[in-house]
Design an enzyme around this catalytic site. Structure first.
Site, mmCIF file in Angstrom:
data_model
loop_
_atom_site.group_PDB
_atom_site.id
_atom_site.type_symbol
_atom_site.label_atom_id
_atom_site.label_comp_id
_atom_site.label_asym_id
_atom_site.label_seq_id
_atom_site.Cartn_x
_atom_site.Cartn_y
_atom_site.Cartn_z
ATOM 1 N N ARG A 66 -1.665 8.638 -133.494
ATOM 2 C CA ARG A 66 -0.759 9.397 -134.160
ATOM 3 C C ARG A 66 -1.385 10.939 -134.736
ATOM 4 O O ARG A 66 -0.590 12.075 -134.620
ATOM 5 C CB ARG A 66 0.122 8.942 -135.318
ATOM 6 N N HIS A 101 -13.604 -11.851 -128.872
ATOM 7 C CA HIS A 101 -14.948 -11.408 -128.522
ATOM 8 C C HIS A 101 -15.848 -12.227 -128.717
ATOM 9 O O HIS A 101 -16.928 -12.225 -128.063
ATOM 10 C CB HIS A 101 -14.897 -9.830 -129.157
ATOM 11 N N GLU A 159 -20.434 -15.219 -142.838
ATOM 12 C CA GLU A 159 -20.654 -13.959 -142.847
ATOM 13 C C GLU A 159 -21.008 -13.583 -144.367
ATOM 14 O O GLU A 159 -20.264 -14.228 -145.167
ATOM 15 C CB GLU A 159 -19.257 -13.088 -142.283
ATOM 16 N N ASP A 161 -7.769 -15.442 -139.336
ATOM 17 C CA ASP A 161 -8.908 -14.286 -139.015
ATOM 18 C C ASP A 161 -10.036 -15.012 -137.802
ATOM 19 O O ASP A 161 -10.344 -14.088 -137.061
ATOM 20 C CB ASP A 161 -9.318 -13.594 -139.967
ATOM 21 N N HIS A 221 -11.521 -17.572 -132.623
ATOM 22 C CA HIS A 221 -12.790 -17.459 -132.310
ATOM 23 C C HIS A 221 -13.537 -19.029 -132.320
ATOM 24 O O HIS A 221 -14.073 -19.394 -131.499
ATOM 25 C CB HIS A 221 -13.557 -16.670 -133.303
ATOM 26 N N LYS A 251 -16.225 -15.594 -145.692
ATOM 27 C CA LYS A 251 -16.861 -14.435 -145.988
ATOM 28 C C LYS A 251 -17.574 -14.424 -147.172
ATOM 29 O O LYS A 251 -17.401 -15.700 -148.066
ATOM 30 C CB LYS A 251 -15.427 -13.441 -146.450
HETATM 31 C C1 BG6 Z 1 -13.268 -10.430 -136.316
HETATM 32 C C2 BG6 Z 1 -12.657 -10.700 -137.689
HETATM 33 O O1 BG6 Z 1 -12.353 -10.980 -135.470
HETATM 34 O O2 BG6 Z 1 -14.648 -11.055 -136.252
HETATM 35 C C3 BG6 Z 1 -13.582 -10.124 -138.749
HETATM 36 O O3 BG6 Z 1 -11.434 -10.023 -137.634
HETATM 37 C C4 BG6 Z 1 -14.938 -10.841 -138.618
HETATM 38 O O4 BG6 Z 1 -13.136 -10.661 -140.025
HETATM 39 C C5 BG6 Z 1 -15.565 -10.754 -137.020
HETATM 40 O O5 BG6 Z 1 -15.808 -10.069 -139.297
HETATM 41 C C6 BG6 Z 1 -16.699 -11.413 -136.864
HETATM 42 O O6 BG6 Z 1 -17.305 -11.046 -135.863
HETATM 43 P P1 BG6 Z 1 -18.730 -11.186 -135.319
HETATM 44 O O7 BG6 Z 1 -18.988 -10.973 -133.807
HETATM 45 O O8 BG6 Z 1 -19.679 -10.229 -136.152
HETATM 46 O O9 BG6 Z 1 -19.042 -12.543 -135.589
#
Ligand code: BG6
Length: 495
Positions: free
Chosen positions: A53, A185, A223, A242, A247, A347
């Site tokens: 935007r 990812h 993390e 999340d 993942h 976290k």
């Molecule tokens: C993301 C989450 O999909 O993956 C984040 O939204 C998280 O909260 C991240 O920090 C972790 O990815 P990686 O590759 O650093 O383990």
């Protein structure tokens, strides 16, 4: 610097990013495209068109992109001349993708100028997911979709089963499933893909990969970071949505799936879906015994004092959002019945670590004194990707004393092979139209189908999450979860 394998150049393409001023674009998407450009995989007449935007022109957006590269690409990979050539490929169109008014004509004429009509066009949606349906509709109705178009959807796809279906239906009305690329990812991480090779390229492991030989599996994604300014998103999400729904369940599917008929996208994904559908349901009746949730309070991170989760939230609002989840999943099929799959993510843990631990059963023999503990295969996804499998060997000398040696394989040689960021390969797979490492519609929905009753159970449980001190491995309830079965988290076994 050596690459793992040389990269074949792809045909020139246009990448249109919705949400182009956002954090993900700056931290991951632009750096990923830059690295692949620098490695010669991306032809220089490709174009990257950012839309958002903000009222920016090409030049001011390029300046933001330049800063993003400086902030997020390693200095030794940044070459001024290459950066400048890359930035010449970058364009910007100020546009709210969720609205039909706006400069769609400008975007269309840019995409249609000077290129073959069959040029690959990728639309990358990195906005709030509830806008995906509208963006897909506008892309189609404004005549931007071509025969060679694909649409990439960032996570999260919805916030529960119902909203996920809505996103899928909204986008599916305008794009066939074969051109929808749902990104996770973690599937782009080499070490996660390597699980498939480890399992199916080593007959020894393949034969031992079941309930007869394996006692339990632990999958951890820890993390050290806290909210990182993402409070608005995270507080509405929490660790289950999340990290676990996508993942960790993706990692679980590659650890647990049956041998696929081939490595083709659908053969792989059929097997992954089957695992998700065979997970024993967790719901309000068995939640407490199988799921622990936590929220961090003040403590330390990377050696420094850090505030509690609630203090990090804007306005220090009271919140019951979980920043940690540990759960016991069970797969109800002949291979795995009775084997716990312990999943956890949090976290503000003591370290950044993603790891799969496969604990083999203990031996019976007393030949060497006490019964030998079962071997533990550890697949380290990050950092320092590796696979370790300790073996007992005879201690040199006359007696039959034993030593433990590690069969260790480092997947990436630090300093020699550049371990590619997972977004790089996935973004280019979308260009090539290779969906194997993307999540199919039925996979996302099967994952939500399993996760949604947990969310519903929590909603009814007014106790909220347990607390844990920042910088620790989560609340006691996470340890208790394993204790009931006579198991321990891997760091407790090592301690
Ligand atoms: C993301 C989450 O999909 O993956 C984040 O939204 C998280 O909260 C991240 O920090 C972790 O990815 P990686 O590759 O650093 O383990």
């Amino acid at each position: 610097m050596n690459s793992a394998t040389p990269l074949e150049p792809v045909d020139s393409f246009d990448y249109v990013i919705f949400g182009a001023t956002g954090d993900l674009t700056m931290r991951k998407l632009l750096p990923a495209l830059y690295r692949r450009f620098a490695e010669g995989q991306v032809p220089s007449d490709s174009r990257i068109v950012g839309t958002a935007r903000s009222a920016l022109d090409d030049e001011s957006y390029r300046e933001r992109a330049r800063r993003a590269l400086h902030d997020h690409v390693r200095a030794d990979e940044l070459i001024d001349a290459t950066v400048n050539r890359f930035l010449r490929m970058v364009h910007y169109v100020s546009l709210n993708g969720a609205e039909s008014t706006g400069n769609w004509d400008g975007l269309k004429s840019l995409l249609e100028s000077n290129v073959a009509p069959d040029r690959v066009r990728v639309f990358y949606l990195a906005t709030a997911p509830d806008l995906y349906g509208d963006i897909a509709r506008h892309v189609a109705e404004k005549g931007l979709r071509s025969e060679s178009s694909r649409i990439v959807l960032e996570k999260p796809i919805g916030t529960d089963l119902e909203t996920a279906r809505k996103v899928n239906e909204g986008v599916g009305r305008y794009f066939p499933e074969s051109s929808i690329f749902r990104i996770d990812h973690y599937l782009g991480k080499e070490a996660v893909q390597n699980i498939i090779a480890l399992r199916f390229a080593n007959p020894m492991l393949e034969r031992m990969w079941d309930r007869d030989s394996i006692e339990y599996v632990q999958i951890t994604a820890a993390e050290t970071v806290g909210l990182e300014g993402r409070g608005g998103y995270y507080d509405g999400s929490g660790a289950l949505r999340d990290m676990i729904q996508n993942h960790l369940l993706q990692v679980l599917t590659v650890v647990a799936m049956e041998r696929p008929a081939s490595l083709d996208a659908d053969a792989l994904r059929d097997e992954k879906v089957r695992v998700l559908k065979t997970l024993k349901p967790l719901d309000r009746d068995n939640l407490r015994a199988n799921v622990a949730r936590g929220q961090y309070v003040q403590g330390t991170a990377d050696g420094k004092p850090v505030p509690a989760y609630r203090e990090e939230l804007p306005g220090e609002t009271p919140s019951n959002t979980e920043t940690f989840v540990a759960l016991k999943a069970e797969i109800d099929n002949a291979r795995w019945r009775g084997v716990p799959f312990y999943l956890r993510s949090g976290k503000r843990m003591p370290e950044k670590l993603t790891e799969v631990v496969v604990q083999f059963r203990a031996g019976e023999s007393g030949l060497f004194g006490e019964a030998r503990p079962g071997s533990r295969l550890v697949i380290r996804v990050q950092p320092n990707e590796s696979v370790t499998l300790p073996l007992f060997v005879k201690h040199p000398g006359n007696s039959f004393g034993l030593d433990e040696v590690d069969a260790l394989s480092r997947l990436g040689e630090p300093g020699r092979i550049r371990y590619r960021d997972s977004y790089e390969g996935l973004m280019l797979d979308a260009v090539k139209g290779s969906p194997a490492l993307f999540v199919r519609k039925d996979e996302t929905e099967a994952a939500w189908q399993w996760v949604t009753p947990i969310l519903e159970g929590w909603r009814e449980d007014t106790n909220g999450p347990d607390t844990y001190e920042a910088g620790t491995w989560g609340p006691d309830s996470a340890r208790e979860l394993l204790r009931q079965a006579g198991h321990q988290w891997v760091e407790d076994i090592a301690a």
